[in-house]
Design a protein around this motif. Structure first.
Motif, PDB file in Angstrom:
ATOM      1  N   SER A 167      48.133  41.867  38.309  1.00  0.00           N
ATOM      2  CA  SER A 167      48.573  41.184  37.094  1.00  0.00           C
ATOM      3  C   SER A 167      47.809  39.892  36.842  1.00  0.00           C
ATOM      4  O   SER A 167      47.614  39.486  35.704  1.00  0.00           O
ATOM      5  CB  SER A 167      50.079  40.902  37.167  1.00  0.00           C
ATOM      6  OG  SER A 167      50.379  40.141  38.330  1.00  0.00           O
ATOM      7  N   VAL A 168      47.395  39.224  37.926  1.00  0.00           N
ATOM      8  CA  VAL A 168      46.635  37.973  37.798  1.00  0.00           C
ATOM      9  C   VAL A 168      45.210  38.223  38.276  1.00  0.00           C
ATOM     10  O   VAL A 168      44.988  38.410  39.478  1.00  0.00           O
ATOM     11  CB  VAL A 168      47.285  36.839  38.614  1.00  0.00           C
ATOM     12  CG1 VAL A 168      46.471  35.552  38.463  1.00  0.00           C
ATOM     13  CG2 VAL A 168      48.722  36.616  38.171  1.00  0.00           C
ATOM     14  N   PRO A 169      44.208  38.257  37.382  1.00  0.00           N
ATOM     15  CA  PRO A 169      42.819  38.488  37.803  1.00  0.00           C
ATOM     16  C   PRO A 169      42.330  37.385  38.741  1.00  0.00           C
ATOM     17  O   PRO A 169      42.709  36.218  38.618  1.00  0.00           O
ATOM     18  CB  PRO A 169      42.041  38.479  36.480  1.00  0.00           C
ATOM     19  CG  PRO A 169      43.063  38.766  35.423  1.00  0.00           C
ATOM     20  CD  PRO A 169      44.336  38.148  35.922  1.00  0.00           C
ATOM     21  N   LEU A 170      41.490  37.767  39.702  1.00  0.00           N
ATOM     22  CA  LEU A 170      40.915  36.828  40.662  1.00  0.00           C
ATOM     23  C   LEU A 170      39.600  36.302  40.112  1.00  0.00           C
ATOM     24  O   LEU A 170      38.622  37.049  40.006  1.00  0.00           O
ATOM     25  CB  LEU A 170      40.701  37.515  42.009  1.00  0.00           C
ATOM     26  CG  LEU A 170      40.060  36.668  43.111  1.00  0.00           C
ATOM     27  CD1 LEU A 170      40.962  35.494  43.473  1.00  0.00           C
ATOM     28  CD2 LEU A 170      39.769  37.523  44.348  1.00  0.00           C
ATOM     29  N   LEU A 171      39.581  35.006  39.729  1.00  0.00           N
ATOM     30  CA  LEU A 171      38.387  34.398  39.136  1.00  0.00           C
ATOM     31  C   LEU A 171      37.881  35.234  37.960  1.00  0.00           C
ATOM     32  O   LEU A 171      36.689  35.535  37.841  1.00  0.00           O
ATOM     33  CB  LEU A 171      37.279  34.226  40.182  1.00  0.00           C
ATOM     34  CG  LEU A 171      37.512  33.168  41.255  1.00  0.00           C
ATOM     35  CD1 LEU A 171      36.376  33.148  42.257  1.00  0.00           C
ATOM     36  CD2 LEU A 171      37.695  31.793  40.636  1.00  0.00           C
ATOM     37  N   HIS A 172      38.806  35.646  37.110  1.00  0.00           N
ATOM     38  CA  HIS A 172      38.502  36.425  35.903  1.00  0.00           C
ATOM     39  C   HIS A 172      37.909  37.789  36.237  1.00  0.00           C
ATOM     40  O   HIS A 172      37.214  38.379  35.419  1.00  0.00           O
ATOM     41  CB  HIS A 172      37.550  35.661  34.976  1.00  0.00           C
ATOM     42  CG  HIS A 172      38.143  34.405  34.417  1.00  0.00           C
ATOM     43  ND1 HIS A 172      38.074  33.204  35.067  1.00  0.00           N
ATOM     44  CD2 HIS A 172      38.830  34.158  33.266  1.00  0.00           C
ATOM     45  CE1 HIS A 172      38.677  32.268  34.347  1.00  0.00           C
ATOM     46  NE2 HIS A 172      39.149  32.820  33.254  1.00  0.00           N
TER      47      HIS A 172
END
Length: 658
Positions: A164-169
């Motif tokens: 759900s939360v991208p890592l460094l976009h």
């Protein structure tokens, strides 16, 4: 600047009488070097590489979330990606281990897939509903199902859901299968993939137990420090007895667990019990094999340990007085126990900074199209390509500088304690006072000492890397020569590290430059060679017993905890991780105690060399150290010729405060 052309004359040891700046030229050199490190950090920021690292970029040179300029020869470059802020990999599991990167085509998308997309129709529907195109830019969503290049320009199916939360976009798959494939590719010696699969499954099933055991190791190390502080006189014998009981008892329990598991497996096989799945039976057999290996290794280790303890039983008694004084140091200087925390925090912050800059350098340079793959790569050309080597030297030098700062801080605090006759007049915070004194006067000495270690460590690491790269290609003679060179450099590094530590202590005592301090400390150590051998041997052995006790208790708790997960957990990797962590934690804490003992001994040697107990030349040492010397005389470990030839007299009244 060098030792050979140092003009500082030799003088008598005058503890804490005066302070002066030492090795100022080396402080200037180190400062200039650090400025160079900052310039390296500024280079990727100025060239936009840091922005590419944080925002992400696709395989055609477009930075996600920005309006890009055209790159010559790359048709899909120069696109407006202000609405497409995330990087999506067509095949995130396609890993290049040699170059440490993902070989998959990367695209800038407006949204990461939250659910699994199984077909090209799902890709088309996702693009039409969300405006996020997961195929190449030159394919419209309506042609996803019919385009001739859909197998290479569209993602590998099925597309796993992203976190759900991208890592460094970056769109990161939620499925752990990718990470399993990476581990399987990395650990090339694993022939049976099912074994690795069961090990990883066991790791995930017992992650709470692993975290709890790591916390237990941390608590046990703190308890060991408390034990050293308050019951130092009986510490040696307590640790010895506990290690004997723990080793014998632990070995016996391992054999009992092996017999129990073996009997359980045999009973299931005899009764043809089908309640366990095939996976569960494989786990049970793995546990039986692991327990047998552990039991055999523990038996050999216990026998060797008991033999060593038997032959060293007389020397063990000699360390009690020295450990007693070290325990008093921790009572008066409790912040010493926190030194590993501050050092680890500084190292972690520096490593995070170093890795971030290194990754930024990886995206720096001129965009160049790779004709074989058609993607854009950033390459530094000319002198700029040597920035990475400069950055690598900075990692080693600054890392050694931080460790040297801890050693100098401990040495300064212990020296202040030892050479203060009235302990009630110690500074309110000796640790902070030592830090301030080090920063004000002795940073140049630390820079020089850490640079010497760096000069030895760099060629050792280079030779080690060459040896690993040529494994299986070079002949036996070349392999032997490389190993011999690496071994010699390693031994030289350890000897220099020990000399550096004593040089820092001499600098803290006498406020002399690094070379003068190293020379004076070496002369003192040579004059007291027999004492150094006895104290280092026994002291290191006792501290090793303390580490063994922490690891043994943690491993024993791990056996008991994992014993309740027989059907789900493979024991090998979880226990190895826990035991390694326990040893590292115990080493960090007990190495501080070891440093204190080494500093105390050098102070003690200087004290006996320049004082004889007569009026005006009273000893600074604690009474326990005098008892240690007397006991050494009785047992034949100390002779007048070991020091400066002066017979030690009784300590004058009021010479020290116990």
């Amino acid at each position: 600047m060098g030792c050979c052309n140092s003009t500082e004359s030799k003088r008598d040891w005058k503890p804490l009488e005066e302070h002066s700046c030492t090795d100022v030229p080396w402080l200037i050199v180190f400062t200039l070097f650090c400025i160079g490190m900052v310039c390296i950090c500024a280079f990727p920021i100025a060239t936009g590489a840091a922005s590419r690292l944080i925002s992400g970029y696709d395989s055609y040179g477009n930075t996600c979330g920005k309006n890009n300029t055209k790159i010559e020869g790359v048709p899909l470059s120069g696109r407006d990606m202000r609405e497409n802020k995330y990087v999506f990999f067509l095949d995130p599991c396609n890993l290049d281990l040699i170059n440490r990167k993902i070989k998959s085509i990367a695209l800038c998308v407006s949204k990461c897939p939250a659910a699994e997309l199984k077909t090209l129709s799902d890709l088309k529907q996702f693009a039409l509903n969300n405006g996020s195109h997961l195929c190449s830019y030159d394919i419209t969503p309506t042609r996803y199902t019919s385009h001739s290049d859909k197998s290479t320009k569209c993602p590998k199916l099925p597309v796993p859901p992203s976190k759900s939360v991208p890592l460094l976009h970056r769109c990161v798959p939620m499925d752990i299968g990718c990470y399993t494939e990476f581990v399987q590719a990395f650990i090339t010696f694993v022939g049976d993939n099912s074994v690795l699969r069961r090990v990883i499954a066991g790791m995930m099933a017992s992650k709470e137990i692993i975290m709890g055991l790591c916390l237990l190791a941390f608590v046990l190390s703190l308890i060991m420090m408390v034990v050293i502080r308050y019951i130092s006189k009986v510490l040696v014998w307590i640790i010895t007895v506990l290690v004997v009981i723990g080793s014998i008892g632990g070995t016996g329990i391992l054999w009992w667990l092996y017999a129990d598991h073996r009997k359980d497996a045999d009973d299931r096989k005899a009764l043809d019990d089908n309640t366990l799945s095939v996976f569960g039976k494989e786990v049970a057999l793995d546990n039986v094999k692991a327990l047998l290996v552990y039991a055999i290794v523990a038996t050999i280790f216990t026998v060797v340990l008991l033999l060593v303890m038997f032959f060293m039983r007389k020397r063990v008694a000699l360390t009690i007085s020295l450990f007693h004084v070290a325990g008093k140091v921790f009572i008066h200087l409790p912040l010493l126990a926190l030194q590993p925390f501050w050092t680890f925090l500084c190292l972690m912050l520096f490593w995070i900074y170093w890795i971030t800059v290194l990754l930024s350098l990886g995206t720096s340079g001129t965009p160049v199209k790779n004709n074989s793959t058609g993607v854009v790569e950033y390459q530094m050309q000319g002198p700029l390509q040597y920035l990475v080597w400069y950055h690598a030297v900075g990692l080693i030098w600054i890392n050694e500088f931080i460790l040297a700062f801890q050693q100098m801080t401990i040495a300064g605090a212990v020296v202040t304690y030892y050479f203060t006759r009235n302990k009630s007049k110690l500074p309110a915070t000796p640790i902070l006072s030592s830090m301030a004194r080090t920063i004000r006067y002795h940073l140049g000495t630390l820079a020089k000492g850490s640079f010497i270690i760096t000069l030895v460590k760099i060629p050792r690491l280079i030779l080690t890397y060459i040896h690993s790269q040529l494994k299986g290609k070079e002949n036996a003679c070349a392999r032997c020569m490389l190993k011999a060179c690496v071994c010699c450099l390693w031994c030289l590094e350890k000897c220099l590290a020990y000399l550096n530590q004593n040089a820092y202590t001499a600098t803290a005592i006498n406020s002399t430059s690094f070379c003068t301090s190293a020379r004076d400390a070496l002369l003192i150590l040579v004059e007291n060679a027999l004492r150094v051998a006895a104290i280092n041997t026994v002291g290191d052995f006792v501290l090793f017993l303390g580490k063994v006790l922490v690891v043994s208790c943690t491993a024993f708790a791990g056996f008991l905890a994992l014993n309740y997960q027989r059907e789900y957990t493979v024991w090998v990797l979880p226990l190895l991780i826990v035991c390694l962590f326990a040893f590292l934690v115990a080493h960090c804490f007990l190495s501080v105690f070891e440093n204190v003992v080494d500093v105390l001994f050098l102070c003690f040697a200087v004290d006996t060399k320049y004082n004889d107990g007569s009026p005006g030349h009273e000893y600074y040492m604690d009474k326990a150290l005098m008892e240690y010397v007397e006991n050494s005389k009785k047992m034949g470990w100390y002779k007048p010729g070991d020091g400066d030839g002066r017979e030690m007299k009784s300590m004058a009244r009021g010479g020290t405060s116990a």
